[in-house]
Design a protein around this motif. Structure first.
Motif, PDB file in Angstrom:
ATOM      1  N   LYS A 149      47.899  -1.701  -8.301  1.00  0.00           N
ATOM      2  CA  LYS A 149      47.700  -2.296  -6.969  1.00  0.00           C
ATOM      3  C   LYS A 149      48.308  -1.415  -5.885  1.00  0.00           C
ATOM      4  N   ASP A 174      46.141   1.377  -4.759  1.00  0.00           N
ATOM      5  CA  ASP A 174      45.020   0.992  -3.895  1.00  0.00           C
ATOM      6  C   ASP A 174      45.462   0.695  -2.460  1.00  0.00           C
ATOM      7  N   ARG A 175      46.763   0.604  -2.241  1.00  0.00           N
ATOM      8  CA  ARG A 175      47.273   0.299  -0.898  1.00  0.00           C
ATOM      9  C   ARG A 175      47.803   1.531  -0.176  1.00  0.00           C
ATOM     10  N   GLU A 224      38.058   1.255  -3.704  1.00  0.00           N
ATOM     11  CA  GLU A 224      39.249   0.608  -3.151  1.00  0.00           C
ATOM     12  C   GLU A 224      40.045  -0.155  -4.216  1.00  0.00           C
ATOM     13  N   LYS A 225      39.485  -0.305  -5.429  1.00  0.00           N
ATOM     14  CA  LYS A 225      40.187  -1.027  -6.502  1.00  0.00           C
ATOM     15  C   LYS A 225      40.359  -0.180  -7.753  1.00  0.00           C
ATOM     16  N   THR A 226      40.099   1.114  -7.662  1.00  0.00           N
ATOM     17  CA  THR A 226      40.171   1.977  -8.845  1.00  0.00           C
ATOM     18  C   THR A 226      41.576   2.013  -9.435  1.00  0.00           C
ATOM     19  N   PHE A 260      43.897  -0.330  -9.396  1.00  0.00           N
ATOM     20  CA  PHE A 260      44.139  -1.572 -10.131  1.00  0.00           C
ATOM     21  C   PHE A 260      43.372  -1.589 -11.451  1.00  0.00           C
ATOM     22  N   VAL A 261      42.113  -1.142 -11.424  1.00  0.00           N
ATOM     23  CA  VAL A 261      41.280  -1.142 -12.633  1.00  0.00           C
ATOM     24  C   VAL A 261      41.915  -0.285 -13.728  1.00  0.00           C
TER      25      VAL A 261
END
Length: 448
Positions: free
Chosen positions: A68, A71-72, A340-342, A344-345
């Motif tokens: 997370k 992604d930020r 934008e979520k890579t 986290f994935v």
């Protein structure tokens, strides 16, 4: 229209490959040196097992959070922070030893800190790849990255033992710190991401169309199933490293020298994986390539347990099959993950992959202890076949559902077009026009 990779993305690609090699070289050398130090101090296999646990727990616990985080905040900066923290931990270890610290304690602490750093580096670096490498070059990049990973691992196994013999473990830890500093330097020279870099106009349009289709049909990318396909690799690596040692030493009654030869043969086979991946992938989809690779690997893995020389003969081909499947699974997951979520994935994938691998190695170890080591190989082969087959079948079902929804929409659109035609034509000419109108509506195909 041809797709031209942006200059900054090309530069990133050239620098990320050597950074991948150097990072894996450093990680492998660190683990080799720390394991040797712990074993020579405690003289028990249990002490080494505790070291492996110290390496695994932070990654399972923190990968989701760090994903997370990736992604930020800026992915390149986070990857550099990870490398610099790793370099500091690597240098602190020999310094602590020089000050009279207990070798076992310092090894556990340093390995624990390095594992925390690795938990940040994995999602940040994969998110950076997704951010900087154009979609059209992801498969080629992942193939080259797999070569860098295997070459770094192979070189660390070869160099680690010889350097310990020549100059001792302390020099290895300093060398490891240098590798992390070099990796941080390469990441620095990638530079900041300019506006619009990483995705060409056609690729951006394709992504927008895919997102619109997903929203339209209520279908999201099957990220969990694609992640499971990638996690198979974690299970194989963790379980395979454990039962391979038992098979060579206990099952075949051979010495540790043969284990080094087997590792080298696997590494050599892995170096050809990118070439094999390009050949197979040009004739099949990424998912089919992953299935072919995993099934071939499972068959070859079973053959390895027949005899030591049989293992040495087939293990390079097993390495090719495994790495082809691994490259395909990684490419499929990275392509499907939203940019934008890579982080986290891949953070979640790393956490669940390590947890699944640890669970599998415990269960298969119990099976081996109660029966024999060959059953461990058969169990791992069966696990790979079952997970890969069911996952691919589920993904194909997902694709058929989306295709069926598109076909239903196309049929509904054809009906809407034909109805106004019949209403607006006057009654006397309806008989003469209705036939051609029906013929015009009929050729609209279902989009499958």
């Amino acid at each position: 229209m041809s797709t031209i990779a942006p200059p900054r993305s090309n530069r990133a690609e050239r620098l990320l490959i050597p950074a991948t090699f150097i990072t894996n070289l450093g990680n492998g050398i660190q683990l080799t040196a720390a394991s040797y130090l712990v074993f020579t101090e405690a003289n028990t296999m249990l002490a080494v097992s505790w070291l492996m646990i110290a390496v695994t727990i932070p990654q399972v616990a923190l990968s989701l959070f760090f994903g997370k985080l990736a992604d930020r905040f800026d992915r390149r900066t986070l990857a550099m922070i990870s490398d610099l923290a790793s370099a500091a931990a690597a240098i602190a270890l020999p310094v602590w030893l020089a000050l009279g610290g207990n070798p076992s304690t310092v090894s556990y602490v340093a390995s624990f800190v390095l594992s925390i750093s690795a938990a940040l580096f994995f999602p940040a670096s994969n998110a950076l790849i997704k951010e900087r490498i154009p979609e059209s070059r992801l498969a080629q990049f992942n193939g080259n990255a797999e070569i860098a990973i295997q070459a770094g691992t192979l070189a660390s196994a070869a160099l680690g033992g010889w350097v310990i013999v020549w100059v001792g473990t302390t020099s290895l830890f300093y060398f490891n710190a240098i590798t992390f500093l070099l990796s941080a330097a390469l990441l620095f020279f990638i530079g900041r991401r300019p506006a619009g870099a990483g995705t060409s106009a056609p690729e951006a349009a394709a992504k927008a169309a895919a997102a619109a289709k997903a929203a339209k049909y209520g279908s999201r990318p099957p990220l969990a199933r694609l992640a499971l396909l990638y996690i198979i690799g974690n299970i194989v690596i963790i379980v395979g490293n454990s039962i391979m040692l038992v098979l060579v030493i206990d099952g075949f009654k051979s010495n540790a020298g043969y284990l080094g030869i087997v590792d080298a043969l696997f590494g050599i086979g892995a170096l050809f994986a990118a070439w094999a991946f390009k050949k197979i992938n040009s004739k099949a989809t990424v998912l089919k390539t992953a299935l072919i690779g995993y099934l071939a690997f499972a068959v070859l893995l079973s053959l390895e347990s027949v005899h030591l020389y049989a293992m040495m003969a087939v293990i390079p081909f097993a390495a090719i099959a495994f790495c082809v499947a691994r490259i395909s699974a990684r490419t499929a997951l990275m392509s499907a993950a939203p940019e934008e979520k890579t982080g986290f994935v891949f953070g979640a994938t790393n956490a669940f992959g390590l947890a699944a691998g640890t669970t599998a190695v415990v269960l298969i170890s119990l099976l081996v202890d109660s029966t024999n080591v060959k059953n461990g190989f058969y169990a791992l082969s069966a696990l790979v076949v079952v997970i890969a087959s069911l996952t691919i079948l589920s993904l194909r079902k997902h694709d058929r559902e989306v295709a069926a929804a598109e076909a239903a929409e196309a049929a509904a659109a054809a009906e809407i077009v034909s109805e106004p035609t019949a209403e607006t034509v006057s009654e006397p000419t309806a008989e003469t026009v209705s036939e051609p109108a029906a013929e015009a509506a009929e050729p609209v195909p279902a989009k499958v």
